[in-house]
Design a protein around this motif. Sequence first.
Motif, PDB file in Angstrom:
ATOM      1  N   PHE A 161       0.823  -1.212   0.000  1.00 19.82           N
ATOM      2  CA  PHE A 161       0.000   0.000   0.000  1.00 19.82           C
ATOM      3  C   PHE A 161       0.853   1.257   0.000  1.00 19.82           C
ATOM      4  O   PHE A 161       0.546   2.217  -0.702  1.00 19.82           O
ATOM      5  CB  PHE A 161      -0.971  -0.006   1.181  1.00 19.82           C
ATOM      6  CG  PHE A 161      -2.114  -0.958   0.990  1.00 19.82           C
ATOM      7  CD1 PHE A 161      -3.112  -0.691   0.073  1.00 19.82           C
ATOM      8  CD2 PHE A 161      -2.170  -2.132   1.707  1.00 19.82           C
ATOM      9  CE1 PHE A 161      -4.159  -1.565  -0.135  1.00 19.82           C
ATOM     10  CE2 PHE A 161      -3.208  -3.030   1.521  1.00 19.82           C
ATOM     11  CZ  PHE A 161      -4.210  -2.744   0.594  1.00 19.82           C
TER      12      PHE A 161
ATOM     13  N   MET B 234       0.623   7.588   3.126  1.00 19.63           N
ATOM     14  CA  MET B 234      -0.693   7.280   3.681  1.00 19.63           C
ATOM     15  C   MET B 234      -0.716   7.644   5.154  1.00 19.63           C
ATOM     16  O   MET B 234       0.294   7.518   5.841  1.00 19.63           O
ATOM     17  CB  MET B 234      -1.027   5.794   3.524  1.00 19.63           C
ATOM     18  CG  MET B 234      -1.231   5.349   2.092  1.00 19.63           C
ATOM     19  SD  MET B 234      -1.673   3.605   1.963  1.00 19.63           S
ATOM     20  CE  MET B 234      -3.438   3.687   2.318  1.00 19.63           C
TER      21      MET B 234
ATOM     22  N   GLU C  99      -5.845   5.680   6.914  1.00 25.15           N
ATOM     23  CA  GLU C  99      -5.952   5.164   5.543  1.00 25.15           C
ATOM     24  C   GLU C  99      -5.394   3.746   5.454  1.00 25.15           C
ATOM     25  O   GLU C  99      -5.982   2.880   4.799  1.00 25.15           O
ATOM     26  CB  GLU C  99      -5.209   6.085   4.568  1.00 25.15           C
ATOM     27  CG  GLU C  99      -5.830   7.452   4.424  1.00 25.15           C
ATOM     28  CD  GLU C  99      -4.965   8.402   3.614  1.00 25.15           C
ATOM     29  OE1 GLU C  99      -5.553   9.232   2.882  1.00 25.15           O
ATOM     30  OE2 GLU C  99      -3.720   8.329   3.708  1.00 25.15           O
TER      31      GLU C  99
ATOM     32  N   ARG D  13      -7.871   1.375   7.065  1.00 20.95           N
ATOM     33  CA  ARG D  13      -9.000   1.061   6.174  1.00 20.95           C
ATOM     34  C   ARG D  13      -8.578   0.161   5.023  1.00 20.95           C
ATOM     35  O   ARG D  13      -9.339  -0.686   4.567  1.00 20.95           O
ATOM     36  CB  ARG D  13      -9.624   2.351   5.632  1.00 20.95           C
ATOM     37  CG  ARG D  13     -10.576   3.018   6.590  1.00 20.95           C
ATOM     38  CD  ARG D  13     -11.397   4.108   5.912  1.00 20.95           C
ATOM     39  NE  ARG D  13     -10.595   5.172   5.335  1.00 20.95           N
ATOM     40  CZ  ARG D  13     -10.157   6.238   5.993  1.00 20.95           C
ATOM     41  NH1 ARG D  13     -10.426   6.378   7.274  1.00 20.95           N
ATOM     42  NH2 ARG D  13      -9.448   7.161   5.384  1.00 20.95           N
ATOM     43  N   ALA D  14      -7.343   0.344   4.547  1.00 25.11           N
ATOM     44  CA  ALA D  14      -6.846  -0.457   3.427  1.00 25.11           C
ATOM     45  C   ALA D  14      -6.616  -1.909   3.824  1.00 25.11           C
ATOM     46  O   ALA D  14      -6.724  -2.817   2.998  1.00 25.11           O
ATOM     47  CB  ALA D  14      -5.549   0.148   2.882  1.00 25.11           C
TER      48      ALA D  14
END
Length: 131
Positions: free
Chosen positions: A41, A47, A51, A54-55
């Motif tokens: 990610f 990030m 974030e 949530r990812a």
Amino acid sequence: MGKIKQTSTNYENKSRLLKNCITMYAISLIEGRWVLSICCFLSEGKMRFSELRRAIPEITERMLTLQLRKMEANKLVKRTVYAEVPPRVEYELTDIGHELTPILEQLDQWGQRHKEWYDGTEDANELIAGR
């Protein structure tokens, strides 16, 4: 994530292995359930903690915190805190962390080929078990 006692045989064996095999040293930096996911990610850019959370919905906040701290200590991730109210914290891969991106892409391609091969085998469970 428990620590190994420095007086244990396991600690000695692991220390020798990491010292004498650079591949094992590299793997020790990215081993575990979450480090590679986090790297994937972050390879797309900076990030915030929320974030990332949530990812990767399966990871707990505590585990994400521990993994990010470990990655920061290993110089894979850079943490930037902004003096704002409320505080804003961003995570990004360091230059050495970004060097993992092509390796992750190759691993992804290898995994896809293996999955296609594995799904096509009759006795897949026996192959994985090493029988």
